[in-house]
Enzyme design. Structure first.
Site, PDB file in Angstrom:
ATOM      1  N   HIS A 198       0.724  -1.108   0.235  1.00  0.00           N
ATOM      2  CA  HIS A 198      -0.022  -0.374   0.152  1.00  0.00           C
ATOM      3  C   HIS A 198       0.778   0.947   0.182  1.00  0.00           C
ATOM      4  O   HIS A 198       2.240   1.513   1.030  1.00  0.00           O
ATOM      5  CB  HIS A 198      -1.106   0.083   1.364  1.00  0.00           C
ATOM      6  CG  HIS A 198      -2.191   0.728   1.086  1.00  0.00           C
ATOM      7  ND1 HIS A 198      -3.018   1.031   0.158  1.00  0.00           N
ATOM      8  CD2 HIS A 198      -2.281   2.374   1.801  1.00  0.00           C
ATOM      9  CE1 HIS A 198      -3.830   2.514   0.292  1.00  0.00           C
ATOM     10  NE2 HIS A 198      -3.260   3.478   1.410  1.00  0.00           N
ATOM     11  N   ARG A 254      -5.073  15.706   6.869  1.00  0.00           N
ATOM     12  CA  ARG A 254      -5.239  15.777   4.881  1.00  0.00           C
ATOM     13  C   ARG A 254      -6.100  16.457   4.484  1.00  0.00           C
ATOM     14  O   ARG A 254      -5.357  16.649   3.174  1.00  0.00           O
ATOM     15  CB  ARG A 254      -7.268  14.497   4.733  1.00  0.00           C
ATOM     16  CG  ARG A 254      -7.253  14.433   3.379  1.00  0.00           C
ATOM     17  CD  ARG A 254      -9.094  13.600   3.495  1.00  0.00           C
ATOM     18  NE  ARG A 254      -9.856  14.277   4.244  1.00  0.00           N
ATOM     19  CZ  ARG A 254     -10.740  14.220   3.281  1.00  0.00           C
ATOM     20  NH1 ARG A 254     -11.734  12.807   3.481  1.00  0.00           N
ATOM     21  NH2 ARG A 254     -12.237  15.003   3.836  1.00  0.00           N
ATOM     22  N   TYR A 287      -4.826   8.100  -7.061  1.00  0.00           N
ATOM     23  CA  TYR A 287      -6.383   8.331  -7.680  1.00  0.00           C
ATOM     24  C   TYR A 287      -6.151  10.049  -8.381  1.00  0.00           C
ATOM     25  O   TYR A 287      -7.403  10.614  -8.408  1.00  0.00           O
ATOM     26  CB  TYR A 287      -7.376   8.500  -6.330  1.00  0.00           C
ATOM     27  CG  TYR A 287      -6.397   8.941  -5.399  1.00  0.00           C
ATOM     28  CD1 TYR A 287      -7.026  10.112  -4.824  1.00  0.00           C
ATOM     29  CD2 TYR A 287      -5.670   8.299  -4.194  1.00  0.00           C
ATOM     30  CE1 TYR A 287      -6.311  10.954  -3.650  1.00  0.00           C
ATOM     31  CE2 TYR A 287      -5.547   8.928  -3.114  1.00  0.00           C
ATOM     32  CZ  TYR A 287      -5.462  10.131  -2.538  1.00  0.00           C
ATOM     33  OH  TYR A 287      -4.974  10.718  -1.511  1.00  0.00           O
ATOM     34  N   HIS A 343     -11.757   3.855  -3.019  1.00  0.00           N
ATOM     35  CA  HIS A 343     -10.789   4.676  -2.269  1.00  0.00           C
ATOM     36  C   HIS A 343     -11.539   4.643  -1.056  1.00  0.00           C
ATOM     37  O   HIS A 343     -10.946   4.407   0.092  1.00  0.00           O
ATOM     38  CB  HIS A 343     -10.999   5.969  -2.781  1.00  0.00           C
ATOM     39  CG  HIS A 343     -10.560   6.864  -1.694  1.00  0.00           C
ATOM     40  ND1 HIS A 343     -11.396   7.193  -0.284  1.00  0.00           N
ATOM     41  CD2 HIS A 343      -8.785   7.549  -1.798  1.00  0.00           C
ATOM     42  CE1 HIS A 343      -9.449   7.775  -0.160  1.00  0.00           C
ATOM     43  NE2 HIS A 343      -9.235   8.136  -0.375  1.00  0.00           N
ATOM     44  N   ARG A 398     -17.195   5.700   1.047  1.00  0.00           N
ATOM     45  CA  ARG A 398     -17.612   7.449   1.212  1.00  0.00           C
ATOM     46  C   ARG A 398     -17.048   7.872   0.282  1.00  0.00           C
ATOM     47  O   ARG A 398     -18.080   9.031   0.004  1.00  0.00           O
ATOM     48  CB  ARG A 398     -16.697   7.894   2.825  1.00  0.00           C
ATOM     49  CG  ARG A 398     -15.701   8.101   3.079  1.00  0.00           C
ATOM     50  CD  ARG A 398     -14.830   8.919   3.701  1.00  0.00           C
ATOM     51  NE  ARG A 398     -13.321   9.394   3.697  1.00  0.00           N
ATOM     52  CZ  ARG A 398     -12.428   8.989   3.740  1.00  0.00           C
ATOM     53  NH1 ARG A 398     -12.554   7.624   5.055  1.00  0.00           N
ATOM     54  NH2 ARG A 398     -11.068   8.850   3.258  1.00  0.00           N
ATOM     55  N   HIS A 402      -9.429   1.039   1.040  1.00  0.00           N
ATOM     56  CA  HIS A 402      -9.605   1.128   2.268  1.00  0.00           C
ATOM     57  C   HIS A 402     -11.392   1.239   3.132  1.00  0.00           C
ATOM     58  O   HIS A 402     -11.983   1.923   3.064  1.00  0.00           O
ATOM     59  CB  HIS A 402      -9.656   3.113   2.458  1.00  0.00           C
ATOM     60  CG  HIS A 402      -8.221   4.132   2.034  1.00  0.00           C
ATOM     61  ND1 HIS A 402      -8.427   4.744   1.468  1.00  0.00           N
ATOM     62  CD2 HIS A 402      -6.996   3.542   1.903  1.00  0.00           C
ATOM     63  CE1 HIS A 402      -7.503   4.745   0.732  1.00  0.00           C
ATOM     64  NE2 HIS A 402      -5.570   4.207   0.939  1.00  0.00           N
ATOM     65  N   HIS A 405      -5.999  -1.223   6.006  1.00  0.00           N
ATOM     66  CA  HIS A 405      -5.824  -1.144   7.259  1.00  0.00           C
ATOM     67  C   HIS A 405      -8.090  -1.168   8.231  1.00  0.00           C
ATOM     68  O   HIS A 405      -6.946  -2.632   9.234  1.00  0.00           O
ATOM     69  CB  HIS A 405      -6.580   0.399   7.877  1.00  0.00           C
ATOM     70  CG  HIS A 405      -5.796   2.074   6.460  1.00  0.00           C
ATOM     71  ND1 HIS A 405      -4.220   1.352   7.015  1.00  0.00           N
ATOM     72  CD2 HIS A 405      -6.163   2.706   5.373  1.00  0.00           C
ATOM     73  CE1 HIS A 405      -4.291   2.373   6.385  1.00  0.00           C
ATOM     74  NE2 HIS A 405      -5.217   2.978   5.664  1.00  0.00           N
ATOM     75  N   ASP A 460       2.180   3.071   2.719  1.00  0.00           N
ATOM     76  CA  ASP A 460       1.086   3.741   2.341  1.00  0.00           C
ATOM     77  C   ASP A 460       1.735   5.581   3.171  1.00  0.00           C
ATOM     78  O   ASP A 460       2.044   6.142   1.441  1.00  0.00           O
ATOM     79  CB  ASP A 460       0.364   4.022   4.166  1.00  0.00           C
ATOM     80  CG  ASP A 460      -1.379   4.450   4.058  1.00  0.00           C
ATOM     81  OD1 ASP A 460      -1.542   4.913   3.129  1.00  0.00           O
ATOM     82  OD2 ASP A 460      -2.082   4.263   4.660  1.00  0.00           O
TER      83      ASP A 460
END
Ligand code: ZN
Length: 447
Positions: A61, A84, A123, A205, A208, A232, A269, A320
């Site tokens: 990842h 983020r 992405y 992704h 959500r 995820h 995760h 990650d």
């Protein structure tokens, strides 16, 4: 890949269950054709690998551009969600050229850490605002090319990212991630071609970011190609709460209903799960990719990796966000986190942790014939020094324990991918100045 036959002599080799001294490998066309034990001295002309040689490590990842955030995001407080915002500001500045340079340097750092295959969860597809590039896959191609130049294998996990939350349109930052809908995503990424060093997989992704009614489109695309599918899953409790509020179920249940779970799927995760989620994931053979150095960096929590594995979920590991790039650290962190949580030791042996870092990690990325030192497998190898300041002392028979619990990426002496020395004596053979390449690539993205 080497066309001519080659011989490698391994001072010590990890053969999946034990350390064997004096192992000779015959390699042709990038594959191991024979494994001979009981060879105490190198045959004439053999490439000598001193130390403990393991199968190459799989980094299951990665978001390559997060490498630009290293250290600078360690100032101040906050949560995953405040981190983020900083991450999005960096994503805004990426172009195919700057992303290529950063990914090339980041993948070179991975090779220096003994990583021979990377799963790139990709992405950032379009120009800022969402306008496609002249080649709509310019960003993905930049990553595939970067991996070739850095000498590592890549599985490009081309990611569907359509909404900012359940039923919410993408934010300004997220416009460049979106293809509009899952059918348009499928049309774009169906054009991507696999190569010797590159596989194409799919990613959702998160629940959500992809409307529920479009999940099956992605699952079908991966099923038709027998391609890996990553997602995820339940990294944050806020995602679980929103999913419950909108759909009346957990993210894992939603994925199950829409046909996303299964043996070619990996949940990344898998942190905040119910007992039923764990059964759904394990019972369907869905894998779990743990990213412990990122999960602790982002204050995510500790996922139930041991329970997931007990229920049938194979484990893999990823760096990650690249707070550090060190698969040996990821491996030991999984065990050490579990020790802290349970106040007991010995949840995974060094052999089990190496399995996650090698053969099961490769399988999660669709490289089923990689990750073991055996005839017929790909000649992807990493040699760990057993005579460094960190690793000297234990008998070589404890090589697996030394590699997992004491060594770091700095102890990687050689990395061989498809029979080619990508790292020799700690130096990258294809990218001459990796720190310089990293510094220039990060500087180019600075605001
Ligand atoms: Zn991620």
């Amino acid at each position: 890949m080497t066309a001519t036959p080659r011989t490698y002599w391994l001072e010590h080799a990890w053969l999946g269950t034990r350390v064997e001294p004096g192992v000779t490998l015959a390699v042709r066309d990038g594959r191991i054709t024979a494994v001979r034990q009981d060879t105490p001295a190198p045959p004439p002309g053999a490439e000598v690998l001193r130390g403990l040689t393991l199968p190459g490590l799989a980094n299951a990842h990665s978001h390559a551009f997060h490498r630009a955030l290293r250290s600078t995001v360690q100032v101040g407080s906050g949560t995953f969600w405040t981190w983020r915002e900083v991450m999005y500001a960096t994503a805004d500045r990426l172009t195919p050229d700057t992303y290529h340079a950063l990914a090339r340097a980041t993948y070179a750092e991975m090779a220096l850490a003994g990583i021979t295959a990377v799963g790139e969860f990709h992405y950032v597809h379009h120009a800022p605002g969402g306008t496609p590039y002249a080649d709509p896959n310019a960003m993905g191609e930049a990553l595939i090319e970067a991996a070739a130049e850095a000498g590592v294998r890549i599985t490009l996990l081309d990611t569907v990212y359509l909404s900012s939350g359940f039923g919410q349109p993408p934010t300004t930052h997220q416009l460049r991630f979106s293809d509009g809908d899952a059918d348009a995503w499928a049309d774009r990424c169906s054009v991507l071609k696999e190569r010797d060093h590159a596989r194409i997989g799919a990613a959702i992704h998160s629940v959500r970011a992809v409307p529920a009614e479009q999940l099956a489109t992605v699952a079908r695309w991966a099923e038709e190609r027998r391609a890996p599918l990553h997602v995820h899953l339940s990294e944050q409790t806020a995602e679980n709460d929103a999913c419950q509020a909108i759909h009346g179920c957990t993210p894992a249940q939603l994925l199950a209903v829409h046909g996303v779970l299964g043996p070619r799927t990996t949940g990344v995760h898998n942190t905040h799960l119910t007992a039923e989620d764990i059964s759904l994931i394990g019972g369907s053979g869905t894998g779990t990719c743990m990213c412990p150095t990122t999960e602790r960096d982002l204050a995510d929590g500790i996922g139930p990796a041991a329970a997931l594995q007990n229920e049938g979920s194979p484990l893999s590991l990823g760096s990650d966000s690249h707070a550090v790039i060190d698969l040996l650290e990821e491996a030991r962190a999984m065990e050490l986190d579990e020790r802290l949580r349970t106040r007991t030791r010995g949840h995974w042996t060094a052999a089990a942790l190496l399995r996650a870092a090698t053969v099961d990690g490769h399988a999660a990325l669709g490289w089923d014939d990689t990750g073991r030192i055996e005839a017929g497998g790909r000649a992807d190898l990493v040699t760990i020094a057993l005579d460094s300041v960190r690793t000297a002392g234990p008998l070589p028979g404890f090589g697996a324990e030394t590699a997992v619990f004491a060594a770091t990426a700095a102890d990687v002496r050689h990395t061989v991918v498809g029979g080619r020395h990508v790292v020799r004596d700690g130096a990258h053979t294809l990218v001459p100045d990796v720190p310089g390449a990293l510094a220039r690539a990060v500087e180019a993205l600075r605001a």
